[in-house]
Scaffold this motif. Structure first.
Motif, PDB file in Angstrom:
ATOM      1  N   SER A 111       0.904  -1.331  -0.204  1.00 29.96           N
ATOM      2  CA  SER A 111       0.120  -0.087  -0.203  1.00 29.96           C
ATOM      3  C   SER A 111       0.976   1.291   0.009  1.00 29.96           C
ATOM      4  O   SER A 111       0.404   2.464  -0.158  1.00 29.96           O
ATOM      5  CB  SER A 111      -0.968  -0.041   1.249  1.00 29.96           C
ATOM      6  OG  SER A 111      -0.367   0.212   2.300  1.00 29.96           O
ATOM      7  N   HIS A 112       2.151   1.011   0.142  1.00 32.94           N
ATOM      8  CA  HIS A 112       3.244   2.268   0.077  1.00 32.94           C
ATOM      9  C   HIS A 112       3.298   2.750  -1.625  1.00 32.94           C
ATOM     10  O   HIS A 112       3.542   1.722  -2.198  1.00 32.94           O
ATOM     11  CB  HIS A 112       4.613   1.944   0.567  1.00 32.94           C
ATOM     12  CG  HIS A 112       5.210   2.968   0.790  1.00 32.94           C
ATOM     13  ND1 HIS A 112       5.959   3.636  -0.171  1.00 32.94           N
ATOM     14  CD2 HIS A 112       5.855   3.993   2.041  1.00 32.94           C
ATOM     15  CE1 HIS A 112       6.803   4.603   0.382  1.00 32.94           C
ATOM     16  NE2 HIS A 112       6.393   4.970   1.674  1.00 32.94           N
ATOM     17  N   PRO A 113       3.286   4.001  -1.862  1.00 31.71           N
ATOM     18  CA  PRO A 113       3.384   4.206  -3.182  1.00 31.71           C
ATOM     19  C   PRO A 113       4.598   3.905  -3.873  1.00 31.71           C
ATOM     20  O   PRO A 113       4.572   3.621  -5.237  1.00 31.71           O
ATOM     21  CB  PRO A 113       3.087   5.771  -3.286  1.00 31.71           C
ATOM     22  CG  PRO A 113       3.403   6.019  -1.800  1.00 31.71           C
ATOM     23  CD  PRO A 113       3.057   4.889  -0.986  1.00 31.71           C
ATOM     24  N   ALA A 114       5.718   3.497  -3.116  1.00 28.70           N
ATOM     25  CA  ALA A 114       6.957   3.231  -3.937  1.00 28.70           C
ATOM     26  C   ALA A 114       7.113   1.731  -4.122  1.00 28.70           C
ATOM     27  O   ALA A 114       8.167   1.458  -4.601  1.00 28.70           O
ATOM     28  CB  ALA A 114       8.044   3.771  -2.948  1.00 28.70           C
ATOM     29  N   VAL A 115       6.112   0.903  -3.562  1.00 30.77           N
ATOM     30  CA  VAL A 115       6.265  -0.576  -3.651  1.00 30.77           C
ATOM     31  C   VAL A 115       5.373  -1.086  -4.729  1.00 30.77           C
ATOM     32  O   VAL A 115       4.259  -0.849  -4.868  1.00 30.77           O
ATOM     33  CB  VAL A 115       5.985  -1.083  -2.297  1.00 30.77           C
ATOM     34  CG1 VAL A 115       5.996  -2.541  -2.343  1.00 30.77           C
ATOM     35  CG2 VAL A 115       6.919  -0.599  -1.170  1.00 30.77           C
ATOM     36  N   ALA A 116       6.153  -1.936  -5.628  1.00 23.74           N
ATOM     37  CA  ALA A 116       5.447  -2.782  -6.583  1.00 23.74           C
ATOM     38  C   ALA A 116       4.963  -4.177  -6.018  1.00 23.74           C
ATOM     39  O   ALA A 116       3.869  -4.387  -6.402  1.00 23.74           O
ATOM     40  CB  ALA A 116       6.479  -2.749  -7.818  1.00 23.74           C
ATOM     41  N   GLU A 117       5.975  -4.595  -5.438  1.00 24.53           N
ATOM     42  CA  GLU A 117       5.837  -5.878  -4.947  1.00 24.53           C
ATOM     43  C   GLU A 117       6.480  -6.304  -3.538  1.00 24.53           C
ATOM     44  O   GLU A 117       7.553  -5.935  -3.243  1.00 24.53           O
ATOM     45  CB  GLU A 117       6.230  -6.712  -6.000  1.00 24.53           C
ATOM     46  CG  GLU A 117       5.020  -7.622  -6.754  1.00 24.53           C
ATOM     47  CD  GLU A 117       5.446  -8.862  -7.480  1.00 24.53           C
ATOM     48  OE1 GLU A 117       4.535  -9.798  -7.711  1.00 24.53           O
ATOM     49  OE2 GLU A 117       6.561  -8.989  -7.780  1.00 24.53           O
ATOM     50  N   ALA A 118       5.750  -7.291  -2.664  1.00 20.08           N
ATOM     51  CA  ALA A 118       6.604  -7.486  -1.380  1.00 20.08           C
ATOM     52  C   ALA A 118       6.347  -9.041  -1.054  1.00 20.08           C
ATOM     53  O   ALA A 118       5.245  -9.401  -1.416  1.00 20.08           O
ATOM     54  CB  ALA A 118       6.065  -6.415  -0.631  1.00 20.08           C
ATOM     55  N   ALA A 119       7.206  -9.550  -0.415  1.00 19.77           N
ATOM     56  CA  ALA A 119       6.910 -10.783  -0.047  1.00 19.77           C
ATOM     57  C   ALA A 119       7.662 -10.864   1.502  1.00 19.77           C
ATOM     58  O   ALA A 119       8.879 -10.155   1.377  1.00 19.77           O
ATOM     59  CB  ALA A 119       7.970 -11.760  -0.934  1.00 19.77           C
ATOM     60  N   VAL A 120       6.950 -11.416   2.314  1.00 21.46           N
ATOM     61  CA  VAL A 120       7.317 -11.497   3.585  1.00 21.46           C
ATOM     62  C   VAL A 120       7.477 -12.817   4.214  1.00 21.46           C
ATOM     63  O   VAL A 120       6.915 -13.764   3.882  1.00 21.46           O
ATOM     64  CB  VAL A 120       6.145 -10.669   4.487  1.00 21.46           C
ATOM     65  CG1 VAL A 120       6.808 -10.876   6.144  1.00 21.46           C
ATOM     66  CG2 VAL A 120       6.386  -9.233   4.385  1.00 21.46           C
ATOM     67  N   ILE A 121       8.605 -12.970   5.027  1.00 27.36           N
ATOM     68  CA  ILE A 121       8.602 -14.400   5.504  1.00 27.36           C
ATOM     69  C   ILE A 121       9.290 -14.153   6.943  1.00 27.36           C
ATOM     70  O   ILE A 121       9.488 -13.182   7.411  1.00 27.36           O
ATOM     71  CB  ILE A 121       9.858 -15.167   4.722  1.00 27.36           C
ATOM     72  CG1 ILE A 121      11.275 -14.268   4.766  1.00 27.36           C
ATOM     73  CG2 ILE A 121       9.589 -15.674   3.310  1.00 27.36           C
ATOM     74  CD1 ILE A 121      12.438 -15.281   4.839  1.00 27.36           C
ATOM     75  N   THR A 139       6.466 -18.963  -9.268  1.00 27.69           N
ATOM     76  CA  THR A 139       6.385 -20.117 -10.156  1.00 27.69           C
ATOM     77  C   THR A 139       5.666 -19.695 -11.477  1.00 27.69           C
ATOM     78  O   THR A 139       5.359 -18.380 -11.667  1.00 27.69           O
ATOM     79  CB  THR A 139       5.425 -21.158  -9.409  1.00 27.69           C
ATOM     80  OG1 THR A 139       4.022 -20.046  -9.234  1.00 27.69           O
ATOM     81  CG2 THR A 139       5.870 -21.435  -8.133  1.00 27.69           C
ATOM     82  N   ARG A 140       5.722 -20.343 -12.429  1.00 27.34           N
ATOM     83  CA  ARG A 140       5.096 -20.272 -13.668  1.00 27.34           C
ATOM     84  C   ARG A 140       3.610 -19.729 -13.574  1.00 27.34           C
ATOM     85  O   ARG A 140       3.289 -18.869 -14.451  1.00 27.34           O
ATOM     86  CB  ARG A 140       5.365 -21.192 -14.827  1.00 27.34           C
ATOM     87  CG  ARG A 140       6.764 -21.250 -15.127  1.00 27.34           C
ATOM     88  CD  ARG A 140       6.815 -22.321 -16.034  1.00 27.34           C
ATOM     89  NE  ARG A 140       8.437 -22.657 -16.471  1.00 27.34           N
ATOM     90  CZ  ARG A 140       8.790 -23.895 -15.763  1.00 27.34           C
ATOM     91  NH1 ARG A 140       8.047 -24.661 -15.157  1.00 27.34           N
ATOM     92  NH2 ARG A 140      10.294 -24.015 -15.777  1.00 27.34           N
ATOM     93  N   SER A 141       2.953 -20.170 -12.583  1.00 24.77           N
ATOM     94  CA  SER A 141       1.650 -19.533 -12.232  1.00 24.77           C
ATOM     95  C   SER A 141       1.729 -18.241 -11.457  1.00 24.77           C
ATOM     96  O   SER A 141       0.785 -17.760 -10.774  1.00 24.77           O
ATOM     97  CB  SER A 141       0.709 -20.646 -11.869  1.00 24.77           C
ATOM     98  OG  SER A 141       1.234 -21.111 -10.560  1.00 24.77           O
ATOM     99  N   ALA A 142       2.859 -17.603 -11.244  1.00 22.18           N
ATOM    100  CA  ALA A 142       2.992 -16.392 -10.738  1.00 22.18           C
ATOM    101  C   ALA A 142       2.859 -16.222  -9.105  1.00 22.18           C
ATOM    102  O   ALA A 142       2.388 -15.435  -8.632  1.00 22.18           O
ATOM    103  CB  ALA A 142       1.996 -15.401 -11.394  1.00 22.18           C
ATOM    104  N   LYS A 143       3.112 -17.407  -8.436  1.00 25.95           N
ATOM    105  CA  LYS A 143       2.890 -17.434  -7.251  1.00 25.95           C
ATOM    106  C   LYS A 143       4.384 -17.304  -6.478  1.00 25.95           C
ATOM    107  O   LYS A 143       5.352 -18.024  -7.126  1.00 25.95           O
ATOM    108  CB  LYS A 143       2.483 -19.046  -6.709  1.00 25.95           C
ATOM    109  CG  LYS A 143       1.951 -19.089  -5.532  1.00 25.95           C
ATOM    110  CD  LYS A 143       1.265 -20.510  -5.114  1.00 25.95           C
ATOM    111  CE  LYS A 143       1.142 -21.110  -3.994  1.00 25.95           C
ATOM    112  NZ  LYS A 143       2.040 -21.063  -2.911  1.00 25.95           N
ATOM    113  N   ILE A 144       4.219 -16.436  -5.752  1.00 27.46           N
ATOM    114  CA  ILE A 144       5.615 -16.173  -4.930  1.00 27.46           C
ATOM    115  C   ILE A 144       6.217 -17.362  -4.051  1.00 27.46           C
ATOM    116  O   ILE A 144       5.417 -17.950  -3.303  1.00 27.46           O
ATOM    117  CB  ILE A 144       5.465 -14.821  -4.038  1.00 27.46           C
ATOM    118  CG1 ILE A 144       5.139 -13.677  -4.777  1.00 27.46           C
ATOM    119  CG2 ILE A 144       6.863 -14.635  -3.211  1.00 27.46           C
ATOM    120  CD1 ILE A 144       4.908 -12.435  -4.006  1.00 27.46           C
ATOM    121  N   MET A 145       7.299 -17.929  -4.386  1.00 29.03           N
ATOM    122  CA  MET A 145       7.938 -18.577  -3.427  1.00 29.03           C
ATOM    123  C   MET A 145       8.667 -18.348  -2.385  1.00 29.03           C
ATOM    124  O   MET A 145       9.712 -18.217  -2.302  1.00 29.03           O
ATOM    125  CB  MET A 145       8.754 -19.419  -4.477  1.00 29.03           C
ATOM    126  CG  MET A 145       8.241 -20.345  -5.953  1.00 29.03           C
ATOM    127  SD  MET A 145       7.590 -21.763  -5.589  1.00 29.03           S
ATOM    128  CE  MET A 145       8.830 -22.810  -5.204  1.00 29.03           C
TER     129      MET A 145
END
Ligand code: PRX
Length: 660
Positions: free
Chosen positions: A550-560, A617-623
């Motif tokens: 939701s931050h304007p500078a971020v395109a994508e994020a993954a959290v672990i 993955t090829r189905s666009a799921k973040i690994m």
């Protein structure tokens, strides 16, 4: 969900734990005096679980006795069907009718050093007044009341007042942000918010009222904000909005000493909603009801902590979490216990504050979290050594797996080898402890929750639904209903069904991995879904990801969650900035604060890595599994299914260079 038995994370945890072979049987003296000392209780409960729970219900006072112990139409449970009771009556009124009326109910310690002791008789008066104030504000049976409070007696009093009139409460932990408070008020449709002019934390005032003001600007159902004066205007002035905001002390003076008779409520009447994180961005409102919950919370409290009439019991959790609901408020008061409540931080004014409190009040039972124990270890044993801790006779842990090293330290430096340790496993959903030692019967092993509580049937299953072999990880499930179980997710019964009851039809899926050793002991291995456990606080990866994107500078994020020696897990984020945004320290700091604003300080990412892309993955799921492997320095798993296998090595390089 990832397969626990195949995951490298879990097998390395199992390898480490397999080396733990120490056993701590209860002393003969402890067993001789224990509330539960006959091991046949397990078999009896197994042979006739409903009979076991029927007998347990006798511990409560019912206005009308129930007719049927359980109605089970999976996944919908009704316990003690037809019964009528009131939780506030059971927690307060019935004690006032006995010699306990002048027994200490709440022994409260404020952070600055002020203290208050409320007897059961005092509690009775205060709960009645609070209930009268609620009524005066138009709150009636079925209305929801939100609490956003410091750890002061009025929080416990307020909850019991709600229970008295049948208004379900929802407590939002004081560390959550205004947005989190707003969303929970809206989801529950709260009519009233109860807050305070502040609370003390590490010498500072937490501005709860200001945060509430920001939240209730966007909560159409909230009619009033009731404000308890904790710090006073000389410390902090708050603005009161005419017509909406009301001082509790003024209203209490106005209603005077009034007795509000406890409402006879159906056994399944909603007692409270407690929000907890799941695998989506939206927290789930777990609904707990009255009869079954109270039986479960009070029985486990008495048996697991071996509660005696003269115990001084201290659970260090915040009432804003389920632990505080079941084991500061409902379990202990229903049992007529003397409960210590502390407002502030463990290191204020110094790092011996907890031990000072144990000594000051002669605490006999202590219930705390592994993260706290690890923090105390780091601070050093000189702090507990400054105090007389010889009153302690039972000690518990909850919230996350405890590493054997921390268990041993707790045993040696706090319990001095005298106090059995109960490692209690449970969840917001379960309402009560489900896996735990009974301290007079079970020999403990450091790091193991030992066995399911009597009447609880658990198992560990592989992906196909078969029980796993000894010392192999799998999914922990509960095989039959139990009285304190969450009845549904508020406003979303479908989600309740889908999340917990469909993976293995008719069995409750905990979301935790576990193994059983050759003696049948359970060892909890942490979450197997996208839920993190940071310092015993449950946070969904998706919640943090939604905050980041939701931050304007971020395109994508993954959290672990990456293993952390102190907090168990730490939040690590991988962020792809939008084009034109430079991935620098300022952006990193900004993103951290952005997450705090959306969720609260408890969700502040420990590390943020910028990447040009995330492994998908090829189905666009973040690994996420690969990101976890990178963060934990493990050999990378299979990357052949990735859209672009090079991404992983790029991220790995960046991770290792900044780790340096
Ligand atoms: O992963 C388990 C962990 O905490 C999760 C439940 O979190 P929450 O609903 O916030 O409730 C915390 C207090 C009951 C579980 O799914 N957990 C809790 N207790 C233990 C534990 N993990 C290992 N050992 C425990 N004793």
């Amino acid at each position: 969900m990832s397969a626990p038995q195949g995951s490298s994370e879990q097998s390395s945890t199992i390898d480490a734990l397999l080396q733990e072979t120490r056993r701590f049987p209860p002393s003969a003296e402890f067993t001789a005096n224990a509330n539960v000392r006959d091991p046949s209780v397990y078999q009896r409960a197994k042979d006739d679980p409903e009979g076991f729970w029927a007998e347990a219900a006798n511990r409560l006072d019912w206005f009308q006795r129930w007719e049927k112990v359980l109605e089970w139409d999976a996944p919908w449970a009704k316990w003690y069907v037809g019964g009528k009771l009131n939780a506030s009556y059971n927690a307060v009124d019935r004690h006032v009718k006995t010699w306990r009326r002048n027994k200490a109910a709440i022994i409260w310690e404020g952070e600055p050093g002020d203290s208050r002791v409320l007897t059961y008789r005092d509690l009775y008066r205060e709960v009645n007044t609070f209930a009268a104030v609620l009524k005066e504000l138009g709150v009636s049976k079925g209305d929801r009341v939100a609490f956003y409070m410091p750890m002061i007696p009025e929080l416990a009093i307020g909850l019991l007042a709600c229970a008295r009139i049948g208004a379900p409460h929802t407590v939002i932990f004081g560390g959550f942000s205004s947005e989190a408070l707003r969303d929970r008020c809206n989801d529950s449709g709260a009519k009233l918010v109860v807050t305070a002019d502040g609370g003390w934390r590490r010498g500072n005032v937490v501005p709860l009222k200001d945060t509430t003001d920001a939240a209730v600007a966007e909560t159409p159902t909230v009619e009033h904000v009731l404000v308890v004066q904790r710090v006073g205007p000389s410390v902090r002035e708050v603005t009161m909005q005419e017509g909406r905001d009301i001082w509790y002390h003024e209203m209490a003076a106005k209603v005077g000493r009034k007795i509000i008779e406890p409402e006879p409520l159906d056994s399944e009447h909603p007692l409270y909603i407690m929000y907890t994180s799941g695998t989506t961005g939206k927290p789930k409102g777990q609904l707990h009801t009255t009869g079954g919950y109270l039986v479960g919370a009070s029985l486990t409290h008495e048996w697991i902590f071996d509660l005696k009439e003269d115990d001084i019991y201290w659970c260090t959790a915040d009432i804003g979490w389920v632990t505080g609901h079941s084991y500061i408020v409902y379990g202990p008061f229903t049992n007529g216990a003397s409960v210590v409540m502390y407002e502030g931080a463990p290191d204020f004014p110094d790092k011996d504050r907890f031990w000072d409190i144990v000594e000051k009040y002669g605490v006999t039972i202590l219930y705390t979290a592994p993260t706290s124990i690890r923090t105390f270890m780091r601070w050093g044993e000189q702090y507990p050594a400054m105090h007389d801790l010889s009153t302690l006779r039972v000690m518990g842990t909850v919230g996350e797996p405890i590493n054997p090293e921390a268990w041993m330290w707790y045993n040696e430096h706090i319990g001095h080898g005298r106090a059995p340790i109960v490692d209690t496993w449970w969840q917001t959903e379960t309402g009560m402890i489900l896996i735990t030692p009974l301290p007079g019967i079970v020999a403990t092993k450091p790091g193991s929750g030992t066995f399911p509580f009597p009447g609880i049937e658990a198992d560990i299953l592989d992906e196909a639904g078969n029980p796993v072999p000894v010392n192999t990880g799998g999914n922990l499930v509960i095989k039959r209903p139990w009285p304190a179980m969450s009845r549904t997710i508020w406003g979303d019964p479908e989600r309740y069904k889908r999340t917990y009851w469909e993976r293995y039809p008719g069995l409750y899926l905990t979301g935790d991995g576990a193994r059983r050793d050759e003696d049948g002991y359970y060892w909890l291995l942490g979450r197997v879904d996208d839920v993190l456990n940071v310092s015993g606080h449950r946070i969904g990866t998706m919640e943090v990801e939604s905050a980041l994107v939701s931050h304007p500078a971020v395109a994508e994020a993954a959290v672990i969650g990456a293993s952390d020696p102190l907090t168990g897990q730490a939040i690590v984020a991988f962020v792809t900035p939008r084009s034109g945004q430079s991935p620098n320290d300022a952006l990193q700091a900004d993103l951290r604060e952005h997450v705090v604003k959306h969720i609260g300080a408890l969700a502040r990412p420990k590390k943020i890595y910028f990447t040009t892309e995330l492994p998908k993955t090829r189905s666009a799921k973040i690994m996420r599994r690969l990101l976890r492997d990178i963060a934990e320095g493990r050999v990378l798993g299979d990357t052949t299914t990735l859209l672009d296998p090079n991404i992983v090595s790029q991220i790995k390089e960046q991770y290792e260079s900044t780790e340096g």
